[in-house]
Design an enzyme around this catalytic site. Structure first.
Site, PDB file in Angstrom:
ATOM      1  N   TYR A 155       0.834  -1.209   0.000  1.00 13.68           N
ATOM      2  CA  TYR A 155       0.000   0.000   0.000  1.00 13.68           C
ATOM      3  C   TYR A 155       0.874   1.267   0.000  1.00 13.68           C
ATOM      4  O   TYR A 155       0.620   2.207  -0.769  1.00 13.68           O
ATOM      5  CB  TYR A 155      -0.891  -0.051   1.247  1.00 13.68           C
ATOM      6  N   LYS A 159       0.984   4.089  -2.883  1.00 10.46           N
ATOM      7  CA  LYS A 159       0.638   5.490  -2.598  1.00 10.46           C
ATOM      8  C   LYS A 159       1.823   6.426  -2.873  1.00 10.46           C
ATOM      9  O   LYS A 159       1.641   7.535  -3.370  1.00 10.46           O
ATOM     10  CB  LYS A 159       0.143   5.629  -1.152  1.00 10.46           C
TER      11      LYS A 159
END
Ligand code: NAP
Length: 249
Positions: A155, A159
């Site tokens: 993640y 991002k």
């Protein structure tokens, strides 16, 4: 009120949480919103609520992890709408785990849904924006992409990748008056964080790292996103705005 001149926006992940709040906030300002989510039920419910409140909305179920599905949806939308002026890349998932226990599918599912989806949507919807010489793109990143977060290698990488993509595309599109910015939320109360927010011990631990000592609301993220999509934000590009109660200062 912000100025939008009857623009049209496409928001991914608009079925729930932050994406839904962004769609509702833009619709209240007179923007026609195309609400994309994985399930037809959730984007359909958002669009129906917007229409019931007097706004203009269309629901479209698209799996953003599937580049071919994005291409097909974009082609149809660009025939139906004279222009899609605003793109908010918001759809996202988590598949948390420490690196040594993270499967390759947990890695690639998160990169595909959260990051590669932005590549596809921006290529397809961004091109007519550059031709029209007006556009707004907002990528919903995360504090994890700025600070890193143990248990979120997939993640955080996705991002951080969105932030790099934002800065690069801001430079590539600047000559065409298309702005590209990122918003980096901290802990916001949505389905994604229910598990942490509803666990008193976990939430107390999280809030130790949040100077404002509370979780954020989806509206906190929607308000700045709407501003970045407005006419008034035309001199802002390539920036990352943290909406995190002060976590990443
Ligand atoms: P959420 O409540 O879990 O909602 C996620 C939305 O994304 C849903 O509408 C979901 O569709 C859609 N989605 C997921 N996978 C998809 C796919 N493959 N194709 C199409 N749509 C898909 O999440 P949220 O908290 O609002 O998060 C929104 C964004 O903010 C995400 O990018 C997330 O990483 C980011 N963010 C959230 C927080 C937070 O604390 N909540 C913090 C930082 C960043 P369905 O409704 O059909 O399932």
């Amino acid at each position: 009120m912000l100025t939008f001149n009857n623009r049209t926006a496409l928001i991914t992940g608009a079925g729930r949480g932050i994406g839904k709040a962004i769609a509702e906030t833009l619709a209240k300002q007179g923007v026609t919103v195309i609400c994309v989510s994985k399930s037809a039920e959730s984007c359909g419910a958002t669009a129906a609520a917007i229409i019931a409140a007097g706004g203009k909305a269309k629901a479209l179920a698209v799996d953003v992890a599937d580049g071919a599905a994005i291409a097909k949806a974009s082609e149809e939308l660009l025939k139906e709408f004279p222009a899609i002026d605003i793109l908010v890349n918001n759809a996202g998932i988590t598949r948390d785990g420490l690196l040594f226990r993270m499967s390759e599918s947990d890695w690639s599912d998160v990169i595909g849904t959260n990051l590669t989806s932005c590549f596809h949507w921006t290529k397809l919807i961004g091109r007519p924006m550059t031709r029209a010489r007006w556009g707004r793109i907002v990528n919903i990143a995360s504090v994890s992409g700025i600070m890193g977060n143990a248990g979120q290698a997939n993640y955080s990488a996705a991002k951080a990748g969105m932030i790099g993509l934002t800065k690069t595309l801001a430079r590539e599109f600047a000559g065409r008056s298309v702005t590209v910015n990122a918003v980096a939320p901290g802990f916001i109360k949505t389905d994604m964080t229910t598990e942490f927010v509803n666990n008193p011990e976990v939430s107390a631990k999280i809030l130790e790292a949040v100077p404002l000592k509370r979780f954020g609301e989806a509206a906190d993220v929607a308000n700045i996103t709407a501003y970045l999509c407005s006419e008034e934000a035309g001199y802002i590009t390539g920036q990352v705005f943290s909406i995190d109660g002060g976590m990443a200062m």
